[in-house]
Scaffold this active site. Structure first.
Site, mmCIF file in Angstrom:
data_model
loop_
_atom_site.group_PDB
_atom_site.id
_atom_site.type_symbol
_atom_site.label_atom_id
_atom_site.label_comp_id
_atom_site.label_asym_id
_atom_site.label_seq_id
_atom_site.Cartn_x
_atom_site.Cartn_y
_atom_site.Cartn_z
ATOM 1 N N ASP A 92 -2.662 11.956 -2.957
ATOM 2 C CA ASP A 92 -2.753 13.419 -3.106
ATOM 3 C C ASP A 92 -3.083 13.741 -4.568
ATOM 4 O OD1 ASP A 92 -2.000 13.560 -0.445
ATOM 5 O OD2 ASP A 92 0.134 13.614 -0.928
ATOM 6 N N ASP A 118 -11.449 10.254 -4.442
ATOM 7 C CA ASP A 118 -12.678 11.053 -4.468
ATOM 8 C C ASP A 118 -12.556 12.152 -5.523
ATOM 9 O OD1 ASP A 118 -10.577 12.235 -2.874
ATOM 10 O OD2 ASP A 118 -11.997 13.871 -2.538
ATOM 11 N N GLU A 159 0.854 -1.196 0.000
ATOM 12 C CA GLU A 159 0.000 0.000 0.000
ATOM 13 C C GLU A 159 0.883 1.237 0.000
ATOM 14 O OE1 GLU A 159 -2.829 0.902 3.175
ATOM 15 O OE2 GLU A 159 -3.648 2.533 1.972
ATOM 16 N N LYS A 180 -3.965 21.404 -9.188
ATOM 17 C CA LYS A 180 -3.573 22.502 -10.084
ATOM 18 C C LYS A 180 -2.774 21.966 -11.276
ATOM 19 C CE LYS A 180 -3.506 26.056 -6.591
ATOM 20 N NZ LYS A 180 -2.701 26.615 -5.529
HETATM 21 C C1 LIG Z 1 -4.499 11.681 1.335
HETATM 22 S S1 LIG Z 1 -3.482 10.617 2.237
HETATM 23 C C2 LIG Z 1 -4.337 9.047 2.126
HETATM 24 C C3 LIG Z 1 -3.973 8.100 3.234
HETATM 25 C C4 LIG Z 1 -4.662 6.731 3.188
HETATM 26 N N1 LIG Z 1 -4.362 6.022 1.946
HETATM 27 C C5 LIG Z 1 -6.139 6.847 3.379
HETATM 28 O O1 LIG Z 1 -6.904 6.506 2.456
HETATM 29 O O2 LIG Z 1 -6.564 7.253 4.456
HETATM 30 C C6 LIG Z 1 -2.148 10.382 1.095
HETATM 31 C C7 LIG Z 1 -0.920 9.789 1.758
HETATM 32 O O3 LIG Z 1 0.056 9.496 0.760
HETATM 33 C C8 LIG Z 1 1.348 9.818 1.272
HETATM 34 N N2 LIG Z 1 2.224 10.029 0.100
HETATM 35 C C9 LIG Z 1 2.143 11.026 -0.809
HETATM 36 N N3 LIG Z 1 3.082 10.890 -1.759
HETATM 37 C C10 LIG Z 1 3.779 9.764 -1.460
HETATM 38 C C11 LIG Z 1 4.897 9.099 -2.042
HETATM 39 N N4 LIG Z 1 5.464 9.567 -3.168
HETATM 40 N N5 LIG Z 1 5.378 7.989 -1.449
HETATM 41 C C12 LIG Z 1 4.810 7.504 -0.312
HETATM 42 N N6 LIG Z 1 3.729 8.088 0.296
HETATM 43 C C13 LIG Z 1 3.229 9.212 -0.266
HETATM 44 C C14 LIG Z 1 1.103 11.051 2.115
HETATM 45 O O4 LIG Z 1 2.122 11.261 3.064
HETATM 46 C C15 LIG Z 1 -0.253 10.722 2.753
HETATM 47 O O5 LIG Z 1 -0.116 10.083 4.000
#
Ligand SMILES: C[S@@+](CC[C@H](N)C(=O)[O-])C[C@H]1O[C@@H](n2cnc3c(N)ncnc32)[C@H](O)[C@@H]1O
Length: 208
Positions: free
Chosen positions: A120, A156, A45, A124
């Site tokens: 994420d 979403d 994951e 933009k």
């Molecule tokens: C919006 S949160 C979603 C967390 C979880 N998947 C959920 O559904 O609750 C996105 C997560 O992806 C992590 N993340 C973003 N870019 C990443 C990357 N390149 N490698 C590892 N994690 C990343 C962020 O730190 C964040 O915790």
């Protein structure tokens, strides 16, 4: 990545060694037959956050190995606390950037299923290049995935869902299939958001 982390592991070589250390721990703790020639299959994951969803998945599937990765130390610490609390032997968390993890994964391993839930969206236009789903990422992931491998994506943010569908349709390494997630449970973000869409893709190349 935080400055503190990058100060401690400033070179790609140091960060690769760190991934190697966790993966050898997984090999030692999970492979009973040390003569096994087959690669060890993992469920990955990416962006696991606090590990809520993956912990439940691993708990219900004790014979499979699960690895959750995230960029944020505090989230990985909270995720790790769940492993300890439930005494799970098949679940591992690591703070590491997704592309680096895949690139640095020792050849003893192959990724069986990859989950990317509520990544994420970088809405933009000038930030689109920061989205994880890119041509090179799909290629990199396919190279490290088994021939039965699946990529499960959920968001979403509809423009990111459309972006992902388009990138997968254009990729020679993946194809979209009509198949649901093998495990359903809310994630931290899924709980907060009113709706989402999912995509499942199957690997078509680089069979391991
Ligand atoms: C919006 S949160 C979603 C967390 C979880 N998947 C959920 O559904 O609750 C996105 C997560 O992806 C992590 N993340 C973003 N870019 C990443 C990357 N390149 N490698 C590892 N994690 C990343 C962020 O730190 C964040 O915790």
């Amino acid at each position: 990545m935080t400055d503190e982390f990058l100060n401690q592991f400033s070179t790609a070589g140091q960060r690769k060694e760190r991934v190697g250390r966790l993966m050898s721990q997984i090999l030692q703790e999970t492979v009973i037959d040390s003569n096994a020639r087959q690669k060890l299959r993992i469920n990955l994951e990416i962006g696991c956050g606090h590990g809520h969803w993956l912990t439940n998945h691993a708990f219900q599937n004790p014979n499979e190995i699960f690895v959750g990765i995230d960029l944020i130390s505090k989230r990985i610490e909270k995720a790790q606390a769940k492993v300890t609390k439930r005494s799970l032997k098949n679940l591992f968390f690591l703070k590491v950037e997704a592309k680096e993890f895949i690139e640095f994964l020792p050849t003893d391993f192959v990724i069986d299923k990859t989950y990317l839930m509520f990544p994420d969206p970088w809405p933009k236009h000038r930030h689109f290049k920061r989205r994880l789903i890119q041509d090179e990422f799909l290629h990199l992931l396919a190279k490290t995935s088994s021939k039965e491998s699946f990529l499960f994506f959920r968001s979403d943010h509809i423009p990111y869902v459309e972006w992902t569908k388009e990138k997968i349709s254009q990729s020679p390494y993946w194809e979209i299939v009509d198949q649901g997630f093998p495990f359903e449970h809310t994630s931290y973000f899924q709980d907060l958001l009113p709706s989402h869409q999912s995509i499942t893709a199957h690997a078509t190349h680089y069979h391991s």
